[in-house]
Design a protein around this motif. Structure first.
Motif, mmCIF file in Angstrom:
data_model
loop_
_atom_site.group_PDB
_atom_site.id
_atom_site.type_symbol
_atom_site.label_atom_id
_atom_site.label_comp_id
_atom_site.label_asym_id
_atom_site.label_seq_id
_atom_site.Cartn_x
_atom_site.Cartn_y
_atom_site.Cartn_z
ATOM 1 N N ASN A 296 0.816 -1.210 0.000
ATOM 2 C CA ASN A 296 0.000 0.000 0.000
ATOM 3 C C ASN A 296 0.858 1.272 0.000
ATOM 4 O OD1 ASN A 296 -2.690 0.948 -0.088
ATOM 5 N ND2 ASN A 296 -2.620 1.508 2.075
ATOM 6 N N SER A 297 2.048 1.184 -0.632
ATOM 7 C CA SER A 297 3.006 2.291 -0.563
ATOM 8 C C SER A 297 3.152 3.060 -1.872
ATOM 9 C CB SER A 297 4.385 1.749 -0.153
ATOM 10 O OG SER A 297 4.909 0.876 -1.146
ATOM 11 N N TYR A 298 2.356 2.741 -2.891
ATOM 12 C CA TYR A 298 2.464 3.406 -4.184
ATOM 13 C C TYR A 298 1.326 4.418 -4.337
ATOM 14 C CZ TYR A 298 5.595 -0.451 -5.648
ATOM 15 O OH TYR A 298 6.625 -1.351 -5.760
ATOM 16 N N PRO A 299 1.596 5.704 -4.136
ATOM 17 C CA PRO A 299 0.532 6.711 -4.241
ATOM 18 C C PRO A 299 -0.133 6.748 -5.612
ATOM 19 C CG PRO A 299 2.485 7.631 -3.184
ATOM 20 C CD PRO A 299 2.880 6.292 -3.728
ATOM 21 N N TRP A 300 0.632 6.516 -6.679
ATOM 22 C CA TRP A 300 0.066 6.576 -8.032
ATOM 23 C C TRP A 300 -0.967 5.481 -8.291
ATOM 24 C CZ3 TRP A 300 5.074 5.217 -6.833
ATOM 25 C CH2 TRP A 300 5.462 3.907 -7.117
ATOM 26 N N CYS A 301 -1.019 4.482 -7.409
ATOM 27 C CA CYS A 301 -2.007 3.402 -7.545
ATOM 28 C C CYS A 301 -3.372 3.792 -7.004
ATOM 29 C CB CYS A 301 -1.537 2.156 -6.788
ATOM 30 S SG CYS A 301 -0.424 1.113 -7.724
ATOM 31 N N LYS A 302 -3.459 4.925 -6.349
ATOM 32 C CA LYS A 302 -4.648 5.250 -5.563
ATOM 33 C C LYS A 302 -5.545 6.294 -6.235
ATOM 34 C CE LYS A 302 -2.258 4.030 -1.284
ATOM 35 N NZ LYS A 302 -1.174 3.337 -2.003
ATOM 36 N N THR A 303 -5.577 6.302 -7.537
ATOM 37 C CA THR A 303 -6.449 7.248 -8.239
ATOM 38 C C THR A 303 -7.916 6.854 -8.102
ATOM 39 O OG1 THR A 303 -6.294 6.026 -10.324
ATOM 40 C CG2 THR A 303 -4.629 7.725 -9.892
ATOM 41 N N GLY A 304 -8.178 5.571 -7.918
ATOM 42 C CA GLY A 304 -9.559 5.100 -7.793
ATOM 43 C C GLY A 304 -10.240 4.832 -9.119
ATOM 44 N N VAL A 305 -9.652 5.286 -10.215
ATOM 45 C CA VAL A 305 -10.273 5.119 -11.532
ATOM 46 C C VAL A 305 -10.193 3.681 -11.989
ATOM 47 C CG1 VAL A 305 -10.204 5.818 -13.940
ATOM 48 C CG2 VAL A 305 -9.766 7.507 -12.145
ATOM 49 N N ALA A 306 -8.975 3.119 -11.986
ATOM 50 C CA ALA A 306 -8.798 1.746 -12.457
ATOM 51 C C ALA A 306 -9.491 0.746 -11.540
ATOM 52 C CB ALA A 306 -7.311 1.419 -12.567
ATOM 53 N N GLU A 307 -9.421 0.992 -10.221
ATOM 54 C CA GLU A 307 -10.004 0.039 -9.268
ATOM 55 C C GLU A 307 -11.513 -0.099 -9.432
ATOM 56 O OE1 GLU A 307 -7.068 2.364 -6.598
ATOM 57 O OE2 GLU A 307 -7.759 2.502 -8.671
ATOM 58 N N SER A 308 -12.146 0.897 -10.013
ATOM 59 C CA SER A 308 -13.593 0.833 -10.189
ATOM 60 C C SER A 308 -13.994 -0.106 -11.323
ATOM 61 C CB SER A 308 -14.146 2.242 -10.467
ATOM 62 O OG SER A 308 -13.622 2.756 -11.688
ATOM 63 N N HIS A 309 -13.034 -0.476 -12.157
ATOM 64 C CA HIS A 309 -13.339 -1.383 -13.256
ATOM 65 C C HIS A 309 -13.469 -2.814 -12.717
ATOM 66 C CE1 HIS A 309 -13.119 -3.486 -17.092
ATOM 67 N NE2 HIS A 309 -13.257 -2.320 -17.711
ATOM 68 N N PRO A 310 -14.481 -3.568 -13.141
ATOM 69 C CA PRO A 310 -14.700 -4.922 -12.595
ATOM 70 C C PRO A 310 -13.578 -5.904 -12.898
ATOM 71 C CG PRO A 310 -16.155 -4.488 -14.462
ATOM 72 C CD PRO A 310 -15.537 -3.181 -14.096
ATOM 73 N N LEU A 311 -12.735 -5.627 -13.891
ATOM 74 C CA LEU A 311 -11.656 -6.558 -14.228
ATOM 75 C C LEU A 311 -10.338 -6.207 -13.543
ATOM 76 C CD1 LEU A 311 -12.186 -7.217 -18.056
ATOM 77 C CD2 LEU A 311 -13.022 -8.519 -16.092
ATOM 78 N N VAL A 312 -10.345 -5.161 -12.709
ATOM 79 C CA VAL A 312 -9.130 -4.746 -12.010
ATOM 80 C C VAL A 312 -9.249 -5.071 -10.524
ATOM 81 C CG1 VAL A 312 -7.618 -2.815 -11.386
ATOM 82 C CG2 VAL A 312 -8.674 -2.902 -13.667
ATOM 83 N N THR A 313 -8.246 -5.762 -9.992
ATOM 84 C CA THR A 313 -8.216 -6.140 -8.577
ATOM 85 C C THR A 313 -6.915 -5.647 -7.957
ATOM 86 O OG1 THR A 313 -9.497 -8.152 -9.020
ATOM 87 C CG2 THR A 313 -8.291 -8.050 -6.931
#
Length: 333
Positions: A296-313
């Motif tokens: 949980n240390s990568y700030p660039w991973c936390k945009t929330g855009v990609a995570e909202s996609h059903p194929l992204v975990t």
């Protein structure tokens, strides 16, 4: 031939069970005889599973184990005569096949003692799951080495926690072209050539996954560092990747190629990547993505855009990656 579902499940339990006398698997308790093997004495190491163990993996079917399996941490060795156990499970059938050869065992490469690949019941030539793997921040700590370089080169002191986007010019507050030139200068230094260390847990997880996954590298790295990248991969992840593809993004010359296009050409079903932009790009064309956010240390991973996609975990370490892919194969085999 030993059923691959049993192999994968056994490997998973051996690596992830604790020392508690009972373990929970999706809410169902299983006896400790199936885990905690590291606590057995030498005399009891060849522990025999004598009783039938049944539990629900929560993946649409149950699993029933019967007969003796002598389980060690480094192998699964059969300990009984030839027998076939056919048990209807939720409308499907599970086969456990026993072999009379006491020397037949499953090794780390997913082969039986006679060197023949393990197959699935009814389909011994089942193809492996094709998985694409990113390099920087997934296999190696690129950004930490780059930060050391720019601190010495430009007196710009930045930590990984400041990179809310993985676009260096925005963090360094310079032009894109200046940032690209600095990165290419970094490539020629010892900071890059000797300073990028493997992400903890990656090698072990990939070695386990390689028994049922076809692994290929898909990186945005530039063609200019192709040779060094190949050497680095062979040094830290020897023999694990079947193909290595470069997107040539942010390069000073040459054409670039989208990751989604590369992944589709490979027939990849999964991409493991830390960049939400690439994750969304690949998810949009039907490729499942494990978005890698190490501890949980990568700030660039936390945009929330990609995570909202059903194929992204989202995953936070290589153990989670291994668990996700293992569970998928168990559920589909």
């Amino acid at each position: 031939m030993l059923n691959r579902r049993v192999i994968l499940l056994s490997r998973y339990l051996l690596r992830n069970c604790g020392s508690s006398p009972l373990m929970a698997v999706n809410g169902t308790l299983a006896p400790a005889i199936f885990c905690g093997f590291s606590h057995l004495s030498e005399a009891n190491e060849r522990c025999l599973i004598q009783n039938r163990i049944s539990f629900d993996m929560g993946i649409g079917s149950g699993l029933n184990l019967k007969y003796g399996l002598s389980i060690r941490r480094d192998q699964i060795q059969k300990s009984c005569a030839v027998a076939r156990y056919k048990q209807p499970i939720n409308g499907s059938e599970l086969f456990l096949v026993k072999n009379s050869d006491p020397n037949c065992h499953v090794n780390g490469s997913g082969e039986c003692g006679n060197g023949k690949p393990l197959g699935f019941p009814g389909n011994p030539n089942q193809e492996k799951l094709v998985v694409a793997v990113d390099v920087d921040e997934v296999l190696g700590s690129f950004l930490s080495a780059l930060n050391k370089f720019i601190a010495d080169r430009c007196s710009w002191n930045h930590s990984v926690s400041e990179y809310h986007v993985y676009e260096f010019f925005k963090i360094w507050k310079c032009s894109r072209s200046e940032a690209d030139i600095l990165v290419h200068e970094f490539f020629k230094t010892h900071y890059f050539q000797d300073g990028i260390h493997p992400i903890p847990g990656a090698l072990s997880a990939l070695q386990h996954l390689s028994s049922f996954c076809s692994l290929s590298v898909v990186t945005s790295r530039q063609n200019a560092i192709k040779d060094h990248t190949l050497e680095w991969l062979e040094k830290h992840y020897p023999g694990l990747f079947e193909e290595i593809h470069f997107g040539n993004h942010f390069a000073l010359d040459g054409q670039s190629k989208p990751k989604s296009e590369i992944c589709r050409s490979l027939g990849a079903k999964f991409l493991i990547d830390d960049n939400p932009r690439y994750a969304l790009e690949c998810a949009e064309v039907g490729i499942k993505v494990l978005l890698f956010d190490y501890h949980n240390s990568y700030p660039w991973c936390k945009t929330g855009v990609a995570e909202s996609h059903p194929l992204v975990t989202k995953v936070h370490n290589w153990q989670e990656v291994e668990q996700k892919l293992t569970s998928l194969v168990i559920s589909e085999c």
